[in-house]
Scaffold this motif. Structure first.
Motif, PDB file in Angstrom:
ATOM      1  N   LEU A 126      -9.693  21.970  13.919  1.00  0.00           N
ATOM      2  CA  LEU A 126      -8.763  22.071  15.032  1.00  0.00           C
ATOM      3  C   LEU A 126      -7.400  21.561  14.569  1.00  0.00           C
ATOM      4  CD1 LEU A 126     -11.017  20.683  17.933  1.00  0.00           C
ATOM      5  CD2 LEU A 126     -10.347  23.072  17.563  1.00  0.00           C
ATOM      6  N   ALA A 127      -6.398  21.752  15.402  1.00  0.00           N
ATOM      7  CA  ALA A 127      -5.054  21.295  15.048  1.00  0.00           C
ATOM      8  C   ALA A 127      -5.024  19.786  14.831  1.00  0.00           C
ATOM      9  CB  ALA A 127      -4.063  21.691  16.145  1.00  0.00           C
TER      10      ALA A 127
ATOM     11  N   LEU B 268      -2.420  29.789  15.142  1.00  0.00           N
ATOM     12  CA  LEU B 268      -2.822  28.827  16.165  1.00  0.00           C
ATOM     13  C   LEU B 268      -2.470  29.313  17.560  1.00  0.00           C
ATOM     14  CD1 LEU B 268      -1.661  25.431  14.578  1.00  0.00           C
ATOM     15  CD2 LEU B 268      -3.970  26.396  14.586  1.00  0.00           C
TER      16      LEU B 268
ATOM     17  N   GLU C 251      -3.085  24.654  20.690  1.00  0.00           N
ATOM     18  CA  GLU C 251      -3.207  23.955  19.420  1.00  0.00           C
ATOM     19  C   GLU C 251      -1.826  23.600  18.852  1.00  0.00           C
ATOM     20  OE1 GLU C 251      -6.140  22.678  19.199  1.00  0.00           O
ATOM     21  OE2 GLU C 251      -6.856  23.619  17.343  1.00  0.00           O
TER      22      GLU C 251
END
Length: 432
Positions: free
Chosen positions: A224-225, A256, A260
Motif C-alpha cells: 500500500l502507499a 495509485l 493512496e
C-alpha cells in the motif's frame, strides 16, 4: 494551496453592514515565510535509490530565469511573480485557510486579542461593530481531534470553534453535536486530512526547496502507499525533509488511486516536509468531477527545474515495511517482526482509515479464513468511508459486503459512538 497571514485578511464591518475600512496590506509582526534550511539530507542511501544531486543554488545575476518545480510555480502564481527560488520570502493570496480543534482556538484567540480587543476603541469611533474574516467562504474548520472525549477542557476547544463560526458566519464549518449517532450530524465529515479532499476544498495547483522521489515499477498487490512512504521516511529520517517540498512522480505513483496518493502526501509531515505534491492527471480530474465546480489550472515541474535531491525507487522489489516504536523512521521489514506479539490492532486515522485500508484488511481475513484473536479497533476516517464499509463488496469474496464478511470473522461486534467499530475477544477487559 497557498497560505498567508497579511493584515488584509481582516475586514472591519459597521453595524449597518457597510464596511468602514478598506483592507490595507501591512507587514505583520510575525512573518509567515520561514527561511529555508540549507542542511543537507543524510547520505545514507539504500540500494534501490539513486545518489543525491548537489544542493540547488539561487541565481546571483537576477536576470537568468531557471525552470521551476511544481511547488515553486504554485507560490509564484499566488504571489503574482514570474520567478521564485528557494529561500525567497513572499506574500501570497490565500486560496483556502483550514484549521481544526487543536490549532483553531489559539489562532482565534490571537485574532480576537490583537485585532479586535486592542483596536476596539478606535474602531468603535468609526461605527465598526466587529471585525470579520476576509472571506467566510475561504475558511474551512473541521473539529476532529477532541470530539470523542468527556474532558470538559477538550470539549471547550470545539465550543470555541462553534462560537467563532457562528459569529463570523463561516460557511464551511463541519460541526458535530450528537456523539452517539453520526447520522444525526449531517454537517460532520470526519478527519480533516481526508475530508478536505472529499469535500472539494483541495485543488491541483507554497518557496521551499524540493526533494523529488521517482518511483517506478509494478507495485505488488501486497503493498500500500503506507509502505512507500515508510520506506522513504526510513531513508531520509523524520527530519530529512524539514521545511522542504516532497514531490512524487513515476509510473508507480501514476498507478495509485486518489486515496493512496492522499496517504503519500499526508505523511510527508512525518519527515518534516512542508508539503507533499503529485502531478495532476486523469485520476485527479476524475476524482474532482463531483467535488468542486471551481476552476483550477494544474501545474507541472519544468524539465529544467532543479531539485535539492532526487531519489529513485524500484517498487517492484519493495517488501512490506513497518515503523517500530517509537518513531516513523524506525523502519523494518514486516517479516523481520514476525515473532513480535501483538496485543491489539488499530486500523484508522487519516492515513490508515480510508476505504482501501479496510478493504485490504477484509481481503487479508478472507485469505486467512481465521478469526480475530486480539481486540481490534476500526476507525473510518470519514462518514463516507463508514458507509463504504457497509455497502461495498470485498474483492474476491463473491459479492459479500465488507461489513458482512468482517462480522462473520469476529466474535463480538459492537458499535461505539459515531464511527468506531470494535471487535472484542471474550474474556478481555476491552470496552467500546
Amino acid at each position: 494551496m497557498a497560505s498567508s497571514a497579511r493584515s488584509e485578511l481582516l475586514v472591519p464591518r459597521r453595524q449597518d453592514g457597510i464596511g468602514g475600512f478598506s483592507a490595507v496590506r501591512r507587514q505583520p509582526p510575525f512573518p509567515c515565510s520561514a527561511q529555508v534550511s540549507k542542511k543537507k539530507v543524510s547520505k545514507k542511501i539504500a540500494s534501490v535509490m539513486a545518489p543525491q544531486q548537489s544542493e540547488r543554488k539561487p541565481s546571483t545575476t537576477g536576470a537568468v530565469k531557471t525552470g521551476m518545480t511544481m511547488t515553486e510555480k504554485i507560490l509564484a502564481r499566488a504571489s503574482e511573480k514570474t520567478q521564485l527560488v528557494p529561500g525567497d520570502n513572499v506574500w501570497v493570496n490565500v486560496d483556502i485557510l483550514m484549521t481544526h480543534d487543536v490549532c483553531g482556538p489559539g489562532s482565534i484567540g490571537i485574532f480576537q486579542e490583537r485585532v479586535w480587543r486592542k483596536c476596539k476603541v478606535s474602531l468603535m469611533c468609526y461605527g465598526v461593530e466587529s471585525v470579520m474574516v476576509w472571506d467566510r467562504e475561504k475558511i474551512v474548520i473541521i473539529p476532529d481531534h477532541y470530539i470523542f472525549t468527556t474532558d470538559e477542557r477538550a470539549n471547550r476547544n470545539v465550543d470555541i470553534l462553534r462560537d467563532f463560526c457562528t459569529e463570523q458566519n463561516i460557511k464551511y464549518f463541519y460541526d458535530i453535536k450528537d456523539l452517539g449517532n453520526f447520522k444525526a450530524n449531517p454537517d460532520y465529515k470526519g478527519v480533516c486530512h481526508v475530508a478536505l479532499a472529499q469535500e472539494g476544498h483541495c485543488r491541483p495547483g507554497e518557496v521551499p526547496p524540493t526533494l523529488r522521489f521517482v518511483m517506478d515499477g509494478e507495485m505488488p498487490d501486497y503493498l500500500l502507499a503506507k509502505d512507500l512512504i515508510l520506506q522513504i521516511i526510513g531513508e531520509i529520517s523524520v527530519a530529512g525533509a524539514t521545511y522542504k517540498a516532497m514531490e512524487f512522480v513515476g509510473s508507480t505513483v501514476e498507478s495509485l488511486t486518489m486515496e493512496e496518493r492522499l496517504t503519500l502526501c499526508n505523511m510527508v509531515v512525518e519527515a518534516g516536509g512542508k508539503n507533499g505534491i503529485i502531478p495532476a492527471d486523469s485520476t485527479t480530474y476524475k476524482y474532482l468531477e463531483d467535488k468542486t465546480s471551481l476552476p483550477y489550472e494544474p501545474v507541472v515541474s519544468d524539465g529544467d527545474a532543479r531539485f535539492l535531491s532526487e531519489y529513485r525507487f524500484d517498487i517492484s522489489k519493495l517488501e512490506p515495511v513497518v515503523a517500530k516504536p517509537h518513531s516513523p523512521d524506525n523502519r523494518a521489514l514486516a517479516r523481520e517482526c514476525k515473532d513480535v506479539k501483538i496485543d491489539r490492532v488499530y486500523i484508522g486515522s487519516c492515513t490508515g482509515g480510508k476505504t482501501e485500508d479496510f478493504m485490504a484488511a477484509a481481503k487479508l481475513f478472507l485469505a486467512s479464513g481465521k478469526k480475530v484473536k486480539v481486540p481490534t479497533f476500526l476507525v473510518p476516517a470519514t462518514q463516507k468511508v463508514w458507509m463504504d464499509i457497509y455497502s461495498l463488496p470485498v474483492p474476491g469474496s463473491g459479492g459479500k459486503l465488507a461489513r458482512r464478511y468482517l462480522r462473520k470473522l469476529v466474535v463480538i461486534h459492537r458499535q461505539a459512538p459515531v464511527a468506531v467499530l470494535v471487535w472484542e475477544v471474550p474474556g478481555t477487559l476491552m470496552h467500546a
